[in-house]
Every structure is written in structure tokens, then in C-alpha cells.
Scaffold this motif. Sequence first.
Motif, PDB file in Angstrom:
ATOM      1  N   LYS A   1      47.412  52.129  41.508  1.00 50.09           N
ATOM      2  CA  LYS A   1      46.394  52.570  41.217  1.00 50.09           C
ATOM      3  C   LYS A   1      45.343  51.204  41.875  1.00 50.09           C
ATOM      4  O   LYS A   1      44.519  51.536  42.839  1.00 50.09           O
ATOM      5  CB  LYS A   1      45.707  52.845  39.876  1.00 50.09           C
ATOM      6  CG  LYS A   1      46.371  53.592  39.157  1.00 50.09           C
ATOM      7  CD  LYS A   1      45.726  53.892  37.779  1.00 50.09           C
ATOM      8  CE  LYS A   1      45.807  53.000  36.720  1.00 50.09           C
ATOM      9  NZ  LYS A   1      47.286  52.633  36.052  1.00 50.09           N
TER      10      LYS A   1
ATOM     11  N   SER B   1      36.792  46.914  31.984  1.00 51.29           N
ATOM     12  CA  SER B   1      36.994  47.012  30.764  1.00 51.29           C
ATOM     13  C   SER B   1      37.120  46.104  29.699  1.00 51.29           C
ATOM     14  O   SER B   1      37.466  44.998  30.277  1.00 51.29           O
ATOM     15  CB  SER B   1      38.287  48.150  30.646  1.00 51.29           C
ATOM     16  OG  SER B   1      38.239  49.189  31.466  1.00 51.29           O
TER      17      SER B   1
ATOM     18  N   ARG C   1      44.109  42.603  24.764  1.00 51.74           N
ATOM     19  CA  ARG C   1      45.567  42.130  25.186  1.00 51.74           C
ATOM     20  C   ARG C   1      45.417  41.129  25.596  1.00 51.74           C
ATOM     21  O   ARG C   1      44.195  40.645  25.887  1.00 51.74           O
ATOM     22  CB  ARG C   1      46.325  43.216  26.076  1.00 51.74           C
ATOM     23  CG  ARG C   1      45.779  43.135  27.682  1.00 51.74           C
ATOM     24  CD  ARG C   1      47.011  43.458  28.535  1.00 51.74           C
ATOM     25  NE  ARG C   1      46.739  43.744  29.770  1.00 51.74           N
ATOM     26  CZ  ARG C   1      46.465  42.931  30.677  1.00 51.74           C
ATOM     27  NH1 ARG C   1      46.191  41.639  30.350  1.00 51.74           N
ATOM     28  NH2 ARG C   1      46.168  43.188  31.851  1.00 51.74           N
TER      29      ARG C   1
ATOM     30  N   TYR D   1      39.173  41.999  33.113  1.00 49.42           N
ATOM     31  CA  TYR D   1      38.594  42.634  31.920  1.00 49.42           C
ATOM     32  C   TYR D   1      37.778  41.697  30.958  1.00 49.42           C
ATOM     33  O   TYR D   1      37.383  40.399  31.476  1.00 49.42           O
ATOM     34  CB  TYR D   1      40.076  42.863  30.877  1.00 49.42           C
ATOM     35  CG  TYR D   1      40.967  43.712  31.182  1.00 49.42           C
ATOM     36  CD1 TYR D   1      40.895  45.133  30.925  1.00 49.42           C
ATOM     37  CD2 TYR D   1      42.176  43.657  31.942  1.00 49.42           C
ATOM     38  CE1 TYR D   1      41.552  46.006  30.963  1.00 49.42           C
ATOM     39  CE2 TYR D   1      43.023  44.487  32.173  1.00 49.42           C
ATOM     40  CZ  TYR D   1      42.673  45.717  31.771  1.00 49.42           C
ATOM     41  OH  TYR D   1      43.563  46.940  32.102  1.00 49.42           O
TER      42      TYR D   1
ATOM     43  N   GLU E   1      34.489  55.128  25.564  1.00 46.86           N
ATOM     44  CA  GLU E   1      35.478  55.457  25.201  1.00 46.86           C
ATOM     45  C   GLU E   1      36.440  54.164  24.831  1.00 46.86           C
ATOM     46  O   GLU E   1      36.216  53.283  25.474  1.00 46.86           O
ATOM     47  CB  GLU E   1      36.360  56.543  26.209  1.00 46.86           C
ATOM     48  CG  GLU E   1      36.831  55.819  27.358  1.00 46.86           C
ATOM     49  CD  GLU E   1      37.800  54.791  27.443  1.00 46.86           C
ATOM     50  OE1 GLU E   1      38.942  55.207  26.747  1.00 46.86           O
ATOM     51  OE2 GLU E   1      37.818  53.874  28.286  1.00 46.86           O
TER      52      GLU E   1
ATOM     53  N   GLU F   1      38.964  52.926  35.653  1.00 46.88           N
ATOM     54  CA  GLU F   1      40.542  52.846  35.860  1.00 46.88           C
ATOM     55  C   GLU F   1      40.977  52.860  34.506  1.00 46.88           C
ATOM     56  O   GLU F   1      41.328  52.019  33.558  1.00 46.88           O
ATOM     57  CB  GLU F   1      40.908  51.489  36.401  1.00 46.88           C
ATOM     58  CG  GLU F   1      42.461  51.832  37.276  1.00 46.88           C
ATOM     59  CD  GLU F   1      42.665  50.266  37.888  1.00 46.88           C
ATOM     60  OE1 GLU F   1      42.027  49.575  38.303  1.00 46.88           O
ATOM     61  OE2 GLU F   1      43.991  50.011  37.469  1.00 46.88           O
TER      62      GLU F   1
HETATM   63  P1  5GP Z   1      47.135  46.704  31.894  1.00 44.78           P
HETATM   64  O1  5GP Z   1      47.412  46.283  30.437  1.00 44.78           O
HETATM   65  O2  5GP Z   1      48.402  46.824  32.895  1.00 44.78           O
HETATM   66  O3  5GP Z   1      46.015  46.052  32.552  1.00 44.78           O
HETATM   67  O4  5GP Z   1      46.586  48.343  31.645  1.00 44.78           O
HETATM   68  C1  5GP Z   1      47.342  49.306  31.055  1.00 44.78           C
HETATM   69  C2  5GP Z   1      46.703  50.669  31.300  1.00 44.78           C
HETATM   70  O5  5GP Z   1      45.483  50.618  30.257  1.00 44.78           O
HETATM   71  C3  5GP Z   1      46.051  50.898  32.464  1.00 44.78           C
HETATM   72  O6  5GP Z   1      47.026  51.707  33.135  1.00 44.78           O
HETATM   73  C4  5GP Z   1      44.875  51.553  32.406  1.00 44.78           C
HETATM   74  O7  5GP Z   1      44.975  53.013  32.597  1.00 44.78           O
HETATM   75  C5  5GP Z   1      44.535  51.397  30.930  1.00 44.78           C
HETATM   76  N1  5GP Z   1      43.141  50.970  30.796  1.00 44.78           N
HETATM   77  C6  5GP Z   1      42.636  50.112  31.224  1.00 44.78           C
HETATM   78  N2  5GP Z   1      41.473  49.913  30.739  1.00 44.78           N
HETATM   79  C7  5GP Z   1      41.139  50.966  29.938  1.00 44.78           C
HETATM   80  C8  5GP Z   1      39.926  51.491  29.226  1.00 44.78           C
HETATM   81  O8  5GP Z   1      38.839  50.706  29.235  1.00 44.78           O
HETATM   82  N3  5GP Z   1      40.198  52.456  28.532  1.00 44.78           N
HETATM   83  C9  5GP Z   1      41.360  53.189  28.425  1.00 44.78           C
HETATM   84  N4  5GP Z   1      41.541  54.461  27.989  1.00 44.78           N
HETATM   85  N5  5GP Z   1      42.646  52.771  29.346  1.00 44.78           N
HETATM   86  C10 5GP Z   1      42.347  51.624  30.067  1.00 44.78           C
END
Ligand code: 5GP
Length: 195
Positions: A25, A45, A49, A61, A80, A111
Motif C-alpha cells: 500500500k 496515525s 508500537r 506516525y 477511530e 492507511e
Molecule cells: P505498521 O505497524 O506496519 O506500520 O502498520 C500495521 C497496520 O496498521 C497497517 O497495515 C495499517 O493498516 C494499520 N494502521 C496504521 N495506522 C492505523 C490507524 O490509524 N488506524 C487503524 N485502524 N489501523 C492503522
Amino acid sequence: MTSPHSAGAADGKLIIVSGPSGAGKGTVLRRVREEGLFPLVMSVSATTRAKRPGEEDGVDYFFLTREDFLARRGRGEFLESFEVYPGGALYGTLAEPVMRQLKAGKWVVLEIDVKGARQVRRSFPDAVSIFVQPPSFEVLEERLRGRGTESEESLAKRLAQAKSELASADEYKYRVVNDRLDDAVADLTAILKNC
Ligand code: 5GP
């Protein structure tokens, strides 16, 4: 864009992009943004983590402590928020920057995972939703291993999660299969031209 949060003809678009970790993505979106055809901005977002090497606070992030995340959630600051992986970190979309950018006419890309997407669609029924999927589960596993950022435990969680996310693909208005990157970029561009 009409929603309980805002109204007005000058508003931008809300674009939800989901797909399993490793579907590509981020890469497809980066390429479409580089083409500069649309006023796209990525929503940043918040997450609890740990930061990966190379990630920057406020860019990739907002990296928050669990305590801070929960306090903000309690104040209603998120559109959300979910534990994307059971028992794992919290992820969430902060409302204020999204609403501000929509009012400025931007196309704001969220995303987010399938649970977050469901939540956002409830508040913004006319959001454009797009699911990016790998050509197969085997390709996804190869990509995730090749990335080398995850422990075996985290990889196993991500693969289990991918299986359940793939089953939700038909909840989305549009789907993009990311086999050849150039084709996926062209598909996403065509969707955005018509949405
Ligand atoms: P990563 O840890 O690899 O950065 O993200 C893992 C997953 O968390 C991603 O595939 C994405 O879809 C989901 N994600 C990232 N930010 C958010 C968010 O703000 N809200 C939600 N519900 N899922 C998120």
C-alpha cells in the motif's frame, strides 16, 4: 464530503486505503503521490508500537505511550482507534488534522486496517474505500520476510492478520491487486480520477 463531523461544498475527499501488511500500500501510494495529479495528503496515525529504524515521529506516525494514547482516546480525539493485532499495539486516526485538511480541500488518505475502515465508513459514508491486495498469500509472505523488519513472532501475527484482512476485501468499493507495481499505480490513478 458530508459527515457528522463536517459539511460544505469546498470540502476535500476522504480516501481509505487498507490491505494486509506487505501488500505494498505504502509504495503504491507514494508513487501516485509523486505523480502529483491529485491534492493527496497522508494522514499521520498515532501508534503505541515501537519506532522502526528510519521512522520519524510526526512523519511516519505519532509515537505515543499507551498512557498518552488512552488519555487522548478518552478525550475523544480519535476518529477511530484499534488494536490492529490482537494483544498488540494501538493505532488510531487523530480527528483534528483530518478535518482541517478536508476543510482545506485536500484528499486525505487514511492507511488503516479493516476495523478502522469500518468505523470511519460509519461516520463518513461517502468516503472512497480501496483495498490493496497481494497477488497471492505466498507472495505476501515472501515480501514480509524480505523486508526483514519483523521478528518471527511479529511475522506470524502479521500473516494471521493478513488472512483475515483478505477475507474483508469485498467490503471495499475498489480493489487493486499489487502484482506489478506500475500496473497497481495505474489502477489506483484510474480509481482516483473517477471517484
Ligand atoms: P505498521 O505497524 O506496519 O506500520 O502498520 C500495521 C497496520 O496498521 C497497517 O497495515 C495499517 O493498516 C494499520 N494502521 C496504521 N495506522 C492505523 C490507524 O490509524 N488506524 C487503524 N485502524 N489501523 C492503522
